[in-house]
Design a protein around this motif. Sequence first.
Motif, PDB file in Angstrom:
ATOM      1  N   ALA A  30       2.347 -12.649  -5.309  1.00 24.36           N
ATOM      2  CA  ALA A  30       2.379 -11.440  -4.456  1.00 24.36           C
ATOM      3  C   ALA A  30       0.890 -11.012  -4.020  1.00 24.36           C
ATOM      4  O   ALA A  30       0.447 -10.793  -3.065  1.00 24.36           O
ATOM      5  N   HIS A  65      -0.680 -13.347  -1.700  1.00 20.95           N
ATOM      6  CA  HIS A  65      -0.172 -13.103  -0.310  1.00 20.95           C
ATOM      7  C   HIS A  65      -0.852 -11.917   0.416  1.00 20.95           C
ATOM      8  O   HIS A  65      -1.011 -11.893   1.420  1.00 20.95           O
ATOM      9  N   LEU A  66      -0.938 -10.799  -0.460  1.00 22.28           N
ATOM     10  CA  LEU A  66      -1.433  -9.387   0.024  1.00 22.28           C
ATOM     11  C   LEU A  66      -2.837  -9.902   0.323  1.00 22.28           C
ATOM     12  O   LEU A  66      -3.231  -9.020   1.643  1.00 22.28           O
ATOM     13  N   GLN A 118      -5.536  -2.287   3.125  1.00 22.07           N
ATOM     14  CA  GLN A 118      -4.386  -1.926   2.371  1.00 22.07           C
ATOM     15  C   GLN A 118      -4.753  -1.938   0.946  1.00 22.07           C
ATOM     16  O   GLN A 118      -5.398  -3.045   0.206  1.00 22.07           O
ATOM     17  N   LEU A 142      -4.394  -2.628  -2.756  1.00 23.66           N
ATOM     18  CA  LEU A 142      -3.468  -3.774  -3.123  1.00 23.66           C
ATOM     19  C   LEU A 142      -2.852  -3.320  -4.509  1.00 23.66           C
ATOM     20  O   LEU A 142      -1.766  -3.821  -4.599  1.00 23.66           O
ATOM     21  N   ALA A 145       0.567  -1.351  -3.201  1.00 24.25           N
ATOM     22  CA  ALA A 145       1.319  -2.648  -2.625  1.00 24.25           C
ATOM     23  C   ALA A 145       2.062  -3.391  -3.929  1.00 24.25           C
ATOM     24  O   ALA A 145       3.224  -3.646  -3.856  1.00 24.25           O
ATOM     25  N   MET A 146       1.366  -3.758  -4.796  1.00 21.11           N
ATOM     26  CA  MET A 146       1.775  -4.299  -5.909  1.00 21.11           C
ATOM     27  C   MET A 146       2.981  -3.674  -6.560  1.00 21.11           C
ATOM     28  O   MET A 146       3.819  -4.192  -6.978  1.00 21.11           O
ATOM     29  N   GLN A 205       5.993  -3.054  -4.478  1.00 23.92           N
ATOM     30  CA  GLN A 205       6.888  -4.286  -4.152  1.00 23.92           C
ATOM     31  C   GLN A 205       7.682  -4.799  -5.448  1.00 23.92           C
ATOM     32  O   GLN A 205       8.323  -5.556  -5.518  1.00 23.92           O
TER      33      GLN A 205
END
Length: 172
Positions: free
Chosen positions: A89, A92-93, A121, A123, A126-127, A130
């Motif tokens: 992930a 991908h980010l 973004q 990180l 987002a981690m 998600q």
Amino acid sequence: MIVAAVVAVAVILRPDWVDAALNADAPALPPIAAELETTRQADISGHARIVDGDGLEIGGQRIRLHGIDAFEMRQMCGANACGQASANALRHLVGGRPVDCVEMDRDRYGRSVAVCRAGGQDLGAAMVRQGHAVAYTRYSHRYVPEELAARRDNAGAWAHGFTPPEAWRRAS
């Protein structure tokens, strides 16, 4: 318990932050804190090699993402290889884009502990959002709103059930 206390205080003192945190499109930080951070020059920038779900390397410098704890590479969440999913992930980010990191601290291994962004973004946010990492509340409450939203939505590992990474490391 700490998370519950933080949430209770946020609900009482700043209910608008909680409402914003539960809205996936809203910023996780109060506007003033976000503004101050974005005005700082990046301490470390460049193309990153992903080490694991909360670690990367830029130009030979190891960096740990501030405020998150990702699943360990060998960690399973039910039948799901959540440690490998976490690293994938983050890979991908980043998506091969340059990463800019603002150092917040140094850890006991000498690594930079930093808030890092790729394509603007955050990180870490987002981690956690998600479900590929949890808010590391021992060190920061920065990503608690993202964790609450991920838990609510059964995102990532929340859909499978898991042992928190810190507890998993202690037991291994």
